[in-house]
Design a protein around this motif. Structure first.
Motif, PDB file in Angstrom:
ATOM      1  N   ASN A  34      10.505  -2.985   5.351  1.00 29.22           N
ATOM      2  CA  ASN A  34       9.658  -1.896   5.863  1.00 29.22           C
ATOM      3  C   ASN A  34      10.373  -1.083   6.935  1.00 29.22           C
ATOM      4  O   ASN A  34      10.371   0.158   6.903  1.00 29.22           O
ATOM      5  CB  ASN A  34       8.364  -2.466   6.461  1.00 29.22           C
ATOM      6  CG  ASN A  34       7.302  -2.731   5.424  1.00 29.22           C
ATOM      7  OD1 ASN A  34       7.225  -2.076   4.387  1.00 29.22           O
ATOM      8  ND2 ASN A  34       6.486  -3.728   5.689  1.00 29.22           N
TER       9      ASN A  34
ATOM     10  N   ALA B 126      13.136   1.083   5.676  1.00 27.09           N
ATOM     11  CA  ALA B 126      12.579   2.274   5.011  1.00 27.09           C
ATOM     12  C   ALA B 126      12.182   3.324   6.047  1.00 27.09           C
ATOM     13  O   ALA B 126      12.495   4.515   5.909  1.00 27.09           O
ATOM     14  CB  ALA B 126      11.376   1.889   4.155  1.00 27.09           C
TER      15      ALA B 126
ATOM     16  N   HIS C  91      13.750   7.130   6.372  1.00 28.78           N
ATOM     17  CA  HIS C  91      12.885   8.285   6.123  1.00 28.78           C
ATOM     18  C   HIS C  91      12.686   9.189   7.343  1.00 28.78           C
ATOM     19  O   HIS C  91      12.273  10.342   7.191  1.00 28.78           O
ATOM     20  CB  HIS C  91      11.500   7.833   5.648  1.00 28.78           C
ATOM     21  CG  HIS C  91      11.450   7.341   4.232  1.00 28.78           C
ATOM     22  ND1 HIS C  91      11.931   8.068   3.162  1.00 28.78           N
ATOM     23  CD2 HIS C  91      10.948   6.187   3.707  1.00 28.78           C
ATOM     24  CE1 HIS C  91      11.729   7.385   2.040  1.00 28.78           C
ATOM     25  NE2 HIS C  91      11.136   6.249   2.329  1.00 28.78           N
TER      26      HIS C  91
ATOM     27  N   LEU D 176       6.793  10.766   8.130  1.00 31.07           N
ATOM     28  CA  LEU D 176       6.604   9.837   6.993  1.00 31.07           C
ATOM     29  C   LEU D 176       5.122   9.487   6.880  1.00 31.07           C
ATOM     30  O   LEU D 176       4.406   9.423   7.897  1.00 31.07           O
ATOM     31  CB  LEU D 176       7.409   8.558   7.255  1.00 31.07           C
ATOM     32  CG  LEU D 176       7.202   7.357   6.342  1.00 31.07           C
ATOM     33  CD1 LEU D 176       7.714   7.648   4.932  1.00 31.07           C
ATOM     34  CD2 LEU D 176       7.899   6.109   6.911  1.00 31.07           C
TER      35      LEU D 176
ATOM     36  N   SER E 251       3.088   6.220   5.437  1.00 35.49           N
ATOM     37  CA  SER E 251       3.332   4.857   4.956  1.00 35.49           C
ATOM     38  C   SER E 251       1.996   4.177   4.659  1.00 35.49           C
ATOM     39  O   SER E 251       1.139   4.060   5.540  1.00 35.49           O
ATOM     40  CB  SER E 251       4.091   4.047   6.032  1.00 35.49           C
ATOM     41  OG  SER E 251       4.324   2.729   5.570  1.00 35.49           O
TER      42      SER E 251
ATOM     43  N   HIS F 232       6.030   6.105   1.721  1.00 34.83           N
ATOM     44  CA  HIS F 232       6.518   4.719   1.592  1.00 34.83           C
ATOM     45  C   HIS F 232       5.336   3.794   1.313  1.00 34.83           C
ATOM     46  O   HIS F 232       4.208   4.028   1.773  1.00 34.83           O
ATOM     47  CB  HIS F 232       7.202   4.277   2.895  1.00 34.83           C
ATOM     48  CG  HIS F 232       7.561   2.815   2.924  1.00 34.83           C
ATOM     49  ND1 HIS F 232       8.522   2.271   2.098  1.00 34.83           N
ATOM     50  CD2 HIS F 232       7.069   1.781   3.659  1.00 34.83           C
ATOM     51  CE1 HIS F 232       8.618   0.973   2.331  1.00 34.83           C
ATOM     52  NE2 HIS F 232       7.749   0.648   3.275  1.00 34.83           N
TER      53      HIS F 232
ATOM     54  N   SER G  50       9.585   5.125  -1.759  1.00 35.01           N
ATOM     55  CA  SER G  50      10.203   3.805  -1.530  1.00 35.01           C
ATOM     56  C   SER G  50       9.100   2.760  -1.518  1.00 35.01           C
ATOM     57  O   SER G  50       7.952   3.067  -1.159  1.00 35.01           O
ATOM     58  CB  SER G  50      10.966   3.793  -0.193  1.00 35.01           C
ATOM     59  OG  SER G  50      10.087   4.143   0.887  1.00 35.01           O
TER      60      SER G  50
ATOM     61  N   SER H  82       8.474  -1.499  -0.536  1.00 39.12           N
ATOM     62  CA  SER H  82       8.926  -2.805  -0.063  1.00 39.12           C
ATOM     63  C   SER H  82       8.111  -3.864  -0.805  1.00 39.12           C
ATOM     64  O   SER H  82       6.883  -3.847  -0.745  1.00 39.12           O
ATOM     65  CB  SER H  82       8.651  -2.919   1.455  1.00 39.12           C
ATOM     66  OG  SER H  82       8.631  -4.270   1.863  1.00 39.12           O
TER      67      SER H  82
ATOM     68  N   LEU I  51      13.686  -3.807  -1.222  1.00 46.39           N
ATOM     69  CA  LEU I  51      13.316  -2.411  -0.953  1.00 46.39           C
ATOM     70  C   LEU I  51      13.873  -1.582  -2.100  1.00 46.39           C
ATOM     71  O   LEU I  51      15.076  -1.645  -2.380  1.00 46.39           O
ATOM     72  CB  LEU I  51      13.912  -1.947   0.378  1.00 46.39           C
ATOM     73  CG  LEU I  51      13.656  -0.488   0.787  1.00 46.39           C
ATOM     74  CD1 LEU I  51      12.173  -0.203   0.961  1.00 46.39           C
ATOM     75  CD2 LEU I  51      14.425  -0.143   2.065  1.00 46.39           C
TER      76      LEU I  51
ATOM     77  N   GLY J  70      14.132   2.275  -4.252  1.00 45.67           N
ATOM     78  CA  GLY J  70      14.076   3.726  -4.045  1.00 45.67           C
ATOM     79  C   GLY J  70      15.142   4.389  -4.877  1.00 45.67           C
ATOM     80  O   GLY J  70      15.705   3.780  -5.806  1.00 45.67           O
TER      81      GLY J  70
END
Ligand SMILES: Cc1ncc(COP(=O)(O)O)c(CN[C@H](C(=O)O)[C@H](C)O)c1O
Length: 337
Positions: A63, A66, A70, A131, A133, A166, A192, A194, A209, A211
């Motif tokens: 996480n 990522a 990002h 981002l 998430s 994400h 992406s 996780s 992860l 992507g």
């Protein structure tokens, strides 16, 4: 008999998984030469619908890597309230990436895409959003599942606003099992994902992860910065491959047992929001939670008191029906005077 319901992270490798670990071909993964790690990364990426994957020791690391890839320092990350990337990752988004969370209301762990859009900041007077998430399933909300239309809505917001999206998909396989859809129906909306192998899927260690090739190339550097460059990690990746192949089909059983536990708790007078019991977790309101959990532990049933009056029970593939019956017998017994 010990019934460990603290988390789905407590499972231990069985005979078949240990044999795979012993027999795993290995190499130095920092040089990209561990064949088992490479196989796991490719298989996870293919399963979730991405170009590439990167194996790491934990979901916290996948996480946070990522988030690092990002975002830029000083930005905000829009997250649903209660998100693990904030609640239980020890401020890492701030200390490592220099970003801060902006919480969005998320009843049962589900944010409204309109609220995601409303949370976006671009004013000169505020930290800009870097981002969005999401979390599926959402741990603190009870292991709840994001509806596919909400995910599509979040994708539309991210795309139209030029933001990456994400997924903390620690338990995304549980979400896919609950929706009875291929996991790629969920993950394809994200930039992406996780994925934890060490939760309900049953691996002893690790997450992947996934992507784009470009994203994973950048993630590789951040993983090494965090000390996540591993050497002959194929011993662990072999376990991850067994978990990825054998774990998903068992998750429905965990969900069934969670529902059985929840209804037993309600029948015994505990408050459980049954709407939140959608996968392998049950959060119950238990007065004096820490004391009750320790009393249950003395009788061989372990569960986490996550606050003063809340206990979380997590089902996993090493809990049998007999063990569940024992747990129900202990936790529904009258409170000692
Ligand atoms: C949604 C989500 N995302 C990420 C993680 C982090 O995974 P790890 O760093 O523990 O491998 C977890 C672990 N969750 C653990 C648990 O549930 O017992 C604890 C609370 O950290 C998680 O639940």
């Amino acid at each position: 008999m010990i019934v460990d319901l603290r988390s789905d992270t407590v499972t231990v490798p069985d005979e078949a998984m240990r044999r795979a670990m012993i027999e795993a071909p290995v190499g130095d993964d920092v040089y990209g030469e561990d064949p088992s790690v490479n196989e796991l990364q490719q298989e996870a990426a293919r399963l979730l619908g991405f170009e590439a994957g990167l194996f790491m020791p934990s979901g916290t690391m996948t996480n946070q890597v990522a988030i690092a890839v990002h975002t830029r320092r000083g930005e905000e990350v829009i997250v649903p309230e209660g998100a693990h990337v904030y609640e239980w990752e020890l401020g890492m988004m701030a200390t490592f990436s220099g970003v801060v969370p902006r919480f969005v209301h998320a009843p049962l762990g589900v944010p409204d895409p309109a609220d995601l859009r409303a949370a976006i900041r671009r004013s000169i007077h505020q930290s800009p959003t870097g981002l969005i998430s999401l979390e599926n399933t959402h741990n603190k909300a009870g292991g709840t599942v994001l509806p596919l239309d909400v995910i599509a809505g979040a994708r539309e917001v991210a795309t139209s606003e030029g933001l990456p999206l994400h997924l903390d998909g620690a338990r995304v396989m549980n979400a896919a099992a609950a929706l009875n859809v291929p996991v790629s129906d969920i993950t394809r909306h994200f930039d992406s994902v996780s994925l934890c192998l060490s939760k309900g899927l049953g691996a002893p260690v690790g997450s992947v992860l996934v992507g784009s090739k470009k994203f994973v190339g950048q993630a590789h550097r951040y993983r090494k910065m965090m000390g996540g460059g591993m050497r002959q990690a194929g011993v662990l990746a072999a376990a991850g491959l067994v978990a990825l192949r054998d774990g998903p089909k068992r998750l429905g059983e965990d969900h069934r047992r969670a529902r059985a536990l929840a209804s037993s708790l309600v029948n015994a007078g505990y408050a459980v929001d049954l709407a939140s019991v959608q996968t392998n977790m049950v959060y119950a309101t238990v007065p004096d939670a820490a004391r009750r959990a320790s009393e249950w532990a003395e009788r061989g049933v372990k569960a986490n008191a996550l606050s003063e009056n809340s206990v979380r029970f997590v089902l996993h593939h090493q809990i049998t029906d007999e063990m569940l019956a024992r747990a129900i017998e202990v936790v529904t017994a009258p409170v000692p005077a």
